[in-house]
Write an enzyme that holds these catalytic residues in place. Structure first.
Site, PDB file in Angstrom:
ATOM      1  N   ASP A  92      -3.081 -12.188   5.134  1.00 53.30           N
ATOM      2  CA  ASP A  92      -3.866 -11.798   5.023  1.00 53.30           C
ATOM      3  C   ASP A  92      -5.376 -12.915   5.805  1.00 53.30           C
ATOM      4  O   ASP A  92      -5.836 -13.674   6.368  1.00 53.30           O
ATOM      5  CB  ASP A  92      -4.756 -12.224   3.576  1.00 53.30           C
ATOM      6  CG  ASP A  92      -5.447 -12.015   3.006  1.00 53.30           C
ATOM      7  OD1 ASP A  92      -7.094 -11.575   3.760  1.00 53.30           O
ATOM      8  OD2 ASP A  92      -6.269 -12.587   2.186  1.00 53.30           O
ATOM      9  N   GLU A 119      -2.516  -8.843  10.826  1.00 53.22           N
ATOM     10  CA  GLU A 119      -2.419  -7.855   9.758  1.00 53.22           C
ATOM     11  C   GLU A 119      -1.712  -7.880   8.674  1.00 53.22           C
ATOM     12  O   GLU A 119      -0.254  -8.795   8.957  1.00 53.22           O
ATOM     13  CB  GLU A 119      -1.375  -6.542  10.452  1.00 53.22           C
ATOM     14  CG  GLU A 119      -0.679  -5.715   9.479  1.00 53.22           C
ATOM     15  CD  GLU A 119      -1.860  -4.578   9.106  1.00 53.22           C
ATOM     16  OE1 GLU A 119      -3.000  -3.872   9.400  1.00 53.22           O
ATOM     17  OE2 GLU A 119      -1.942  -4.331   7.926  1.00 53.22           O
ATOM     18  N   ASP A 176     -10.667  -4.548  12.333  1.00 49.25           N
ATOM     19  CA  ASP A 176     -10.171  -3.037  11.849  1.00 49.25           C
ATOM     20  C   ASP A 176      -9.789  -2.431  10.413  1.00 49.25           C
ATOM     21  O   ASP A 176      -8.120  -2.827  10.962  1.00 49.25           O
ATOM     22  CB  ASP A 176      -9.289  -2.743  13.283  1.00 49.25           C
ATOM     23  CG  ASP A 176      -8.638  -1.716  12.999  1.00 49.25           C
ATOM     24  OD1 ASP A 176      -9.470  -0.344  12.413  1.00 49.25           O
ATOM     25  OD2 ASP A 176      -7.813  -1.303  13.894  1.00 49.25           O
ATOM     26  N   GLN A 196       0.893  -0.996   0.312  1.00 46.98           N
ATOM     27  CA  GLN A 196      -0.526  -0.136   0.473  1.00 46.98           C
ATOM     28  C   GLN A 196       1.127   1.570   0.537  1.00 46.98           C
ATOM     29  O   GLN A 196       1.822   1.472   0.316  1.00 46.98           O
ATOM     30  CB  GLN A 196      -1.014  -0.148   1.699  1.00 46.98           C
ATOM     31  CG  GLN A 196      -1.582  -1.447   1.511  1.00 46.98           C
ATOM     32  CD  GLN A 196      -2.379  -1.304   2.503  1.00 46.98           C
ATOM     33  OE1 GLN A 196      -3.665  -0.647   3.143  1.00 46.98           O
ATOM     34  NE2 GLN A 196      -1.777  -2.196   4.095  1.00 46.98           N
ATOM     35  N   HIS A 238     -10.939   3.847  18.214  1.00 46.34           N
ATOM     36  CA  HIS A 238     -10.488   2.242  19.012  1.00 46.34           C
ATOM     37  C   HIS A 238     -11.309   2.585  19.855  1.00 46.34           C
ATOM     38  O   HIS A 238     -11.579   0.807  20.503  1.00 46.34           O
ATOM     39  CB  HIS A 238      -9.425   2.112  19.607  1.00 46.34           C
ATOM     40  CG  HIS A 238      -8.456   2.963  18.414  1.00 46.34           C
ATOM     41  ND1 HIS A 238      -7.557   3.393  18.306  1.00 46.34           N
ATOM     42  CD2 HIS A 238      -8.236   1.329  17.072  1.00 46.34           C
ATOM     43  CE1 HIS A 238      -6.788   3.464  16.601  1.00 46.34           C
ATOM     44  NE2 HIS A 238      -7.066   2.214  16.400  1.00 46.34           N
TER      45      HIS A 238
HETATM   46  N1  SAM Z   1      -8.794   3.314  11.837  1.00 44.83           N
HETATM   47  C1  SAM Z   1      -9.062   2.981  10.549  1.00 44.83           C
HETATM   48  C2  SAM Z   1     -10.069   2.959   9.269  1.00 44.83           C
HETATM   49  O1  SAM Z   1     -10.875   3.313   9.456  1.00 44.83           O
HETATM   50  O2  SAM Z   1      -9.759   3.716   8.099  1.00 44.83           O
HETATM   51  C3  SAM Z   1      -8.345   1.325   9.585  1.00 44.83           C
HETATM   52  C4  SAM Z   1      -7.175   1.281  10.595  1.00 44.83           C
HETATM   53  S1  SAM Z   1      -6.109  -0.650  10.245  1.00 44.83           S
HETATM   54  C5  SAM Z   1      -4.889   0.873   9.925  1.00 44.83           C
HETATM   55  C6  SAM Z   1      -6.317  -1.324   8.892  1.00 44.83           C
HETATM   56  C7  SAM Z   1      -5.130  -1.888   8.704  1.00 44.83           C
HETATM   57  O3  SAM Z   1      -6.144  -3.135   8.188  1.00 44.83           O
HETATM   58  C8  SAM Z   1      -4.422  -1.400   7.164  1.00 44.83           C
HETATM   59  O4  SAM Z   1      -3.119  -1.697   8.447  1.00 44.83           O
HETATM   60  C9  SAM Z   1      -4.224  -2.513   6.663  1.00 44.83           C
HETATM   61  O5  SAM Z   1      -2.950  -3.035   5.916  1.00 44.83           O
HETATM   62  C10 SAM Z   1      -4.636  -3.592   7.084  1.00 44.83           C
HETATM   63  N2  SAM Z   1      -5.225  -4.462   6.371  1.00 44.83           N
HETATM   64  C11 SAM Z   1      -6.676  -4.638   4.881  1.00 44.83           C
HETATM   65  N3  SAM Z   1      -6.170  -5.468   4.374  1.00 44.83           N
HETATM   66  C12 SAM Z   1      -6.529  -6.529   5.348  1.00 44.83           C
HETATM   67  C13 SAM Z   1      -6.181  -7.768   5.003  1.00 44.83           C
HETATM   68  N4  SAM Z   1      -6.607  -8.736   3.983  1.00 44.83           N
HETATM   69  N5  SAM Z   1      -5.971  -8.983   6.281  1.00 44.83           N
HETATM   70  C14 SAM Z   1      -5.302  -7.794   7.278  1.00 44.83           C
HETATM   71  N6  SAM Z   1      -4.838  -7.158   7.450  1.00 44.83           N
HETATM   72  C15 SAM Z   1      -5.347  -5.964   6.198  1.00 44.83           C
END
Ligand code: SAM
Length: 287
Positions: free
Chosen positions: A138, A106, A161, A31, A62
């Site tokens: 994933d 994550e 999240d 990303q 959070h």
């Molecule tokens: N609070 C935030 C919002 O509402 O926009 C979300 C923040 S958090 C940083 C989102 C995270 O989801 C990112 O770090 C991203 O890399 C992760 N993410 C996205 N797709 C994912 C997946 N398929 N599996 C695990 N994590 C994932």
């Protein structure tokens, strides 16, 4: 370097933030990540042009997505977080003394590493807590594999999240993913999800509600306004087979919060109970 960060989430409307200082900007491998400083919000992180978290108001998001399901359940020992790379959700889950282990899955190690380096106030040491299990994978695949294994972990609360339903986050809004989350829940467990801002993302709310309604005895939303997520109240998805958990009153929640010794800045037992009251425009999206 300064200038403006313009969010690209919506095609016809948006918001911009003055970047006093850009601390980091690059591709993590998966990303586009930028971390900058803003006078109002402190340090802010964006992924693929979309604001993810900000020091100034992260507590609202959070606290709500962690404390509401954990205190409604009342006896949470195991939590699964999908996404959440900044560590703010992990920190709020670990504030509950009943929680024995939090598994955080994550997809992007870069988000975790850069958040630890540039946004340490958000995770506040949570990645070093012995109850933390960090898995870089994933989340969709992880829940499918965990659910398939008869000896796989089962969780009292699953918190999604995630980013919005674009890029790597898109799989976290599918029926198959919700079904696998359900199979990973212990009896009486709760699934909660980041569900966007329904004023601007109405289809996301309708679609996810329909998908979860087909799977769970009780499926709904709770809400809170998070200033850096533009467009009014944000929706958090709620799904459980225990229909009583969503109906708890502030008086039921208050002693649980006191016993946990929480000192939140946004969350209160009254907000907990009231956050399930949905405005008519949201109820209409669920018609
Ligand atoms: N609070 C935030 C919002 O509402 O926009 C979300 C923040 S958090 C940083 C989102 C995270 O989801 C990112 O770090 C991203 O890399 C992760 N993410 C996205 N797709 C994912 C997946 N398929 N599996 C695990 N994590 C994932």
């Amino acid at each position: 370097m300064s200038g403006w960060f313009e969010e690209t989430l919506h095609p016809d409307i948006g918001q911009r933030f003055r970047m006093e200082r850009v601390l980091y900007r690059d591709r993590t491998g998966l990303q586009d990540l930028v971390i900058f400083e803003n006078r109002v919000l402190g340090r802010v992180m964006a992924l693929d042009g979309v604001i993810q978290t900000a020091e100034g108001d992260e507590f609202i998001y959070h606290e709500m997505l962690a404390h509401v399901p954990i205190l409604a359940h009342g006896r949470v020992r195991r939590v699964l977080i999908v996404g959440g790379g900044d560590g703010g959700m992990l920190r709020r889950c670990l504030e509950h003394p009943s929680v024995e282990r939090v598994t955080m899955v994550e997809i992007d190690r870069g988000v975790v590493d850069l958040s630890r380096e540039y946004l340490p106030s958000i995770s506040a040491g949570a990645f070093d807590d012995p109850r933390t299990e960090l898995v870089i994978a994933d989340g969709c695949r992880y829940v499918a594999e965990t659910a398939d294994r008869s000896d796989g972990d089962r969780f009292d609360v699953v918190i999604v999240d995630s980013t919005d339903p674009h890029g790597p986050g898109a799989v976290l809004f599918t029926s198959a993913f919700y079904a696998d989350c359900k199979r990973c829940l212990a009896p009486g467990g709760v699934l909660v999800t980041q569900n966007g801002v329904p004023f601007l993302q109405p289809d996301e709310l309708t679609q996810t509600w329909r998908r979860r309604k087909a799977l769970f005895a009780d499926s709904s939303f709770f809400m809170a306004p998070v200033p850096s997520y533009y467009g009014g109240f944000m929706a958090f998805g709620w799904a459980s087979d225990d229909e009583g958990l969503r109906a708890l009153a502030a008086a039921d929640i208050a002693p649980r919060m006191a016993a946990a010794g929480l000192r939140p800045r946004y969350y209160t037992p009254e907000i907990h109970a009231g956050s399930f009251a949905l405005p008519q425009y949201v109820l209409s999206l669920m018609a």
